[in-house]
Design a protein around this motif. Structure first.
Motif, PDB file in Angstrom:
ATOM      1  N   UNK A 185       0.848  -1.244  -0.027  1.00 54.23           N
ATOM      2  CA  UNK A 185      -0.161  -0.040   0.138  1.00 54.23           C
ATOM      3  C   UNK A 185       0.626   1.163  -0.079  1.00 54.23           C
ATOM      4  N   UNK A 186       2.146   1.048   0.543  1.00 56.10           N
ATOM      5  CA  UNK A 186       2.973   2.384   0.620  1.00 56.10           C
ATOM      6  C   UNK A 186       4.251   2.127   0.415  1.00 56.10           C
ATOM      7  N   UNK A 187       4.841   3.000  -0.706  1.00 55.80           N
ATOM      8  CA  UNK A 187       6.156   2.703  -1.259  1.00 55.80           C
ATOM      9  C   UNK A 187       6.939   4.047  -0.814  1.00 55.80           C
ATOM     10  N   UNK A 188       8.125   3.927  -0.817  1.00 55.68           N
ATOM     11  CA  UNK A 188       9.074   5.122  -0.706  1.00 55.68           C
ATOM     12  C   UNK A 188       9.883   5.825  -1.899  1.00 55.68           C
ATOM     13  N   UNK A 189       9.838   7.331  -1.993  1.00 60.55           N
ATOM     14  CA  UNK A 189      10.709   7.721  -2.901  1.00 60.55           C
ATOM     15  C   UNK A 189      11.667   8.397  -1.752  1.00 60.55           C
ATOM     16  N   UNK A 190      12.720   7.616  -1.830  1.00 55.87           N
ATOM     17  CA  UNK A 190      13.957   8.186  -0.919  1.00 55.87           C
ATOM     18  C   UNK A 190      14.882   9.361  -1.350  1.00 55.87           C
ATOM     19  N   UNK A 191      14.869  10.220  -0.843  1.00 54.35           N
ATOM     20  CA  UNK A 191      15.810  11.228  -0.999  1.00 54.35           C
ATOM     21  C   UNK A 191      17.009  11.142  -0.303  1.00 54.35           C
ATOM     22  N   UNK A 192      18.161  10.810  -1.093  1.00 59.32           N
ATOM     23  CA  UNK A 192      19.534  10.527  -0.825  1.00 59.32           C
ATOM     24  C   UNK A 192      20.179  11.607  -0.032  1.00 59.32           C
ATOM     25  N   UNK A 193      20.049  12.820  -0.498  1.00 61.11           N
ATOM     26  CA  UNK A 193      20.549  14.251   0.305  1.00 61.11           C
ATOM     27  C   UNK A 193      20.038  14.263   1.661  1.00 61.11           C
ATOM     28  N   UNK A 194      18.537  14.215   1.712  1.00 62.16           N
ATOM     29  CA  UNK A 194      17.814  14.384   3.000  1.00 62.16           C
ATOM     30  C   UNK A 194      18.297  13.461   3.947  1.00 62.16           C
ATOM     31  N   UNK A 195      18.368  11.954   3.519  1.00 59.87           N
ATOM     32  CA  UNK A 195      18.810  10.856   4.512  1.00 59.87           C
ATOM     33  C   UNK A 195      20.313  11.393   4.743  1.00 59.87           C
ATOM     34  N   UNK A 196      21.075  11.641   4.054  1.00 58.19           N
ATOM     35  CA  UNK A 196      22.360  12.163   4.507  1.00 58.19           C
ATOM     36  C   UNK A 196      22.277  13.128   5.588  1.00 58.19           C
ATOM     37  N   UNK A 197      21.554  14.303   5.289  1.00 54.58           N
ATOM     38  CA  UNK A 197      21.393  15.497   6.152  1.00 54.58           C
ATOM     39  C   UNK A 197      20.867  14.860   7.448  1.00 54.58           C
ATOM     40  N   UNK A 223      27.519  20.604   2.161  1.00 58.66           N
ATOM     41  CA  UNK A 223      28.140  20.643   3.642  1.00 58.66           C
ATOM     42  C   UNK A 223      26.764  20.292   4.384  1.00 58.66           C
ATOM     43  N   UNK A 224      27.116  20.309   5.776  1.00 56.76           N
ATOM     44  CA  UNK A 224      25.830  19.669   6.751  1.00 56.76           C
ATOM     45  C   UNK A 224      25.649  20.869   7.615  1.00 56.76           C
ATOM     46  N   UNK A 225      26.347  21.885   7.552  1.00 52.71           N
ATOM     47  CA  UNK A 225      26.258  22.851   8.567  1.00 52.71           C
ATOM     48  C   UNK A 225      25.137  24.268   8.203  1.00 52.71           C
ATOM     49  N   UNK A 226      25.143  24.486   7.075  1.00 52.55           N
ATOM     50  CA  UNK A 226      24.372  25.338   6.577  1.00 52.55           C
ATOM     51  C   UNK A 226      22.663  24.810   6.164  1.00 52.55           C
ATOM     52  N   UNK A 227      21.952  25.268   7.442  1.00 48.30           N
ATOM     53  CA  UNK A 227      20.595  24.335   7.380  1.00 48.30           C
ATOM     54  C   UNK A 227      19.447  24.973   6.345  1.00 48.30           C
ATOM     55  N   UNK A 228      19.933  26.413   5.688  1.00 53.77           N
ATOM     56  CA  UNK A 228      19.229  26.998   4.874  1.00 53.77           C
ATOM     57  C   UNK A 228      19.651  26.764   3.498  1.00 53.77           C
ATOM     58  N   UNK A 229      20.610  26.723   3.099  1.00 55.21           N
ATOM     59  CA  UNK A 229      20.884  26.481   1.891  1.00 55.21           C
ATOM     60  C   UNK A 229      22.061  25.641   1.560  1.00 55.21           C
ATOM     61  N   UNK A 230      21.999  24.057   1.808  1.00 53.44           N
ATOM     62  CA  UNK A 230      22.992  23.300   1.920  1.00 53.44           C
ATOM     63  C   UNK A 230      23.259  22.698   0.462  1.00 53.44           C
ATOM     64  N   UNK A 250      25.075  21.510  -7.000  1.00 46.80           N
ATOM     65  CA  UNK A 250      24.763  20.514  -8.262  1.00 46.80           C
ATOM     66  C   UNK A 250      25.147  19.093  -7.763  1.00 46.80           C
ATOM     67  N   UNK A 251      24.537  18.277  -8.432  1.00 50.04           N
ATOM     68  CA  UNK A 251      24.892  16.693  -8.163  1.00 50.04           C
ATOM     69  C   UNK A 251      26.254  16.380  -8.685  1.00 50.04           C
ATOM     70  N   UNK A 252      27.161  15.899  -7.923  1.00 47.00           N
ATOM     71  CA  UNK A 252      28.237  15.345  -8.119  1.00 47.00           C
ATOM     72  C   UNK A 252      29.508  16.250  -7.663  1.00 47.00           C
ATOM     73  N   UNK A 253      28.905  17.402  -7.187  1.00 43.47           N
ATOM     74  CA  UNK A 253      29.901  18.447  -6.498  1.00 43.47           C
ATOM     75  C   UNK A 253      29.969  18.530  -5.037  1.00 43.47           C
ATOM     76  N   UNK A 254      29.427  17.543  -4.267  1.00 39.99           N
ATOM     77  CA  UNK A 254      29.224  17.905  -3.028  1.00 39.99           C
ATOM     78  C   UNK A 254      29.516  16.405  -2.250  1.00 39.99           C
ATOM     79  N   UNK A 255      29.075  16.354  -1.139  1.00 39.37           N
ATOM     80  CA  UNK A 255      29.466  15.217  -0.050  1.00 39.37           C
ATOM     81  C   UNK A 255      28.626  13.764  -0.155  1.00 39.37           C
TER      82      UNK A 255
END
Length: 254
Positions: free
Chosen positions: A154-166, A192-199, A202-207
Motif C-alpha cells: 500500500x505504501x512505497x518510498x521515494x527516498x531522497x538520498x541528500x535528505x537521508x544524509x542530512x 556541507x551539513x552546517x548550512x541549514x537553509x542552503x546546503x 549541483x549533483x556530483x559536486x558535494x558530499x
C-alpha cells in the motif's frame, strides 16, 4: 552495477517552465532526461493532447502530487488526475511526523488510500526529508514507524538520498533496509551539513555518496533516479541540470 536507472527531473527549471513550458521541456529532453515529476501543467487545457505531445518529446510523467488532505477528501480526484497524466505513481511530498500519534493517523490513511490506489494499478509513495530520521519515538525513528506500520503493498518510498544524509543516516543502508518499496529515488547533493537553509549543490559536486546510493538503488530494483536541487547555488537552472546530467554520465551512472 547490473542495471542503470532511468533519469528524471523535478523542479529546478520551474520558473523557465512557467514562462514557456514546451520550450523548457524540449530543452530538458534534449539534455537527456526522460521523466518529469511535477508536470501538472499538462492538465491545463486538453490533457490527453498535452500528454501525447509530452510523450513525443521522449518524456514521461513520473508521478502525480497529492497531499494527505487530498488523500482523505478527494481520492477519486487524485486517481482521475493520475489517469489523465498517464502515471502509475502518486506521491506525498511531506508530513510532519512530529508525534507517534500523528504517525499512527498517517499510517491508517496511507494503508487505506494506498490499498485503493493499488487496486487501480497506482503506487502511493512517500517522499522523505531529514526529520523522519531525526525524530524518534520510543527509540524508533519516524521513518521506521512508517515502514513498519504500513502495508508494503500500500505504501512505497521515494527516498531522497541528500535528505537521508542530512538526517544523519547512510543512503545505501536505508535503500537496502527498504528494498522492494523504492520505485524511485531523489538524487541531489550537499556542499556541507552546517548550512541549514542552503546546503544544496549541483549533483556530483558535494558530499553525498552518490555512486554507492545509486548502485544500491539499481541492485534493489529501483527504476528511476530523479535529479533535484532545492535551491540553486552558483549555476543557473539549465546549467545545474546540465552539469548534474554530465556528472552522472561521467561517473558511469547513466
Amino acid at each position: 552495477m547490473p542495471n542503470k536507472l532511468k533519469l528524471g527531473l523535478i523542479g529546478i527549471v520551474e520558473e523557465e517552465a512557467k514562462r514557456d513550458f514546451w520550450c523548457t521541456m524540449g530543452r530538458v529532453a534534449g539534455i537527456g532526461y526522460r521523466g518529469i515529476e511535477g508536470a501538472e501543467q499538462l492538465l491545463e487545457g486538453n490533457a490527453e493532447e498535452n500528454v501525447a505531445r509530452f510523450h513525443s518529446l521522449g518524456l514521461q510523467v513520473l508521478t502525480c502530487s497529492a497531499s494527505r488532505e487530498l488523500l482523505r477528501e478527494d481520492l477519486e480526484g487524485v486517481i482521475f488526475r493520475a489517469r489523465q497524466l498517464h502515471t502509475n505513481r502518486v506521491t506525498i511530498w511531506w508530513a510532519p511526523c512530529d508525534s507517534a500519534e500523528s504517525i499512527r493517523e498517517d499510517i491508517e490513511l496511507y494503508n487505506t488510500a494506498g490499498t485503493k490506489l493499488a487496486a487501480e494499478g497506482i503506487k502511493l509513495c512517500y517522499h522523505n526529508h531529514d526529520h523522519e530520521f531525526r525524530n524518534a519515538f520510543g527509540g524508533v525513528t519516524a521513518m521506521d514507524l512508517l515502514a513498519a506500520g504500513t502495508d508494503p503493498a500500500a505504501l512505497f518510498f521515494e527516498l531522497d538520498i541528500a535528505w537521508i544524509t542530512y538526517g544523519g543516516e547512510d543512503p545505501a543502508r536505508m535503500l537496502r533496509k527498504y528494498a522492494g518499496r523504492v520505485p524511485a529515488i531523489h538524487v541531489k547533493d550537499l556542499h556541507g551539513l552546517e548550512n541549514q537553509e542552503h546546503p544544496f549543490t549541483t549533483v556530483g559536486t558535494g558530499i553525498v555518496k552518490l555512486r554507492e546510493a545509486i548502485s544500491t538503488a539499481a541492485d534493489i530494483g529501483t527504476e528511476w533516479m530523479v535529479v533535484e536541487q532545492d535551491q540553486l547555488r552558483n549555476l543557473t537552472a539549465f546549467e545545474t541540470i546540465t552539469a548534474s546530467y554530465l556528472n552522472l554520465k561521467e561517473a558511469g551512472l547513466i
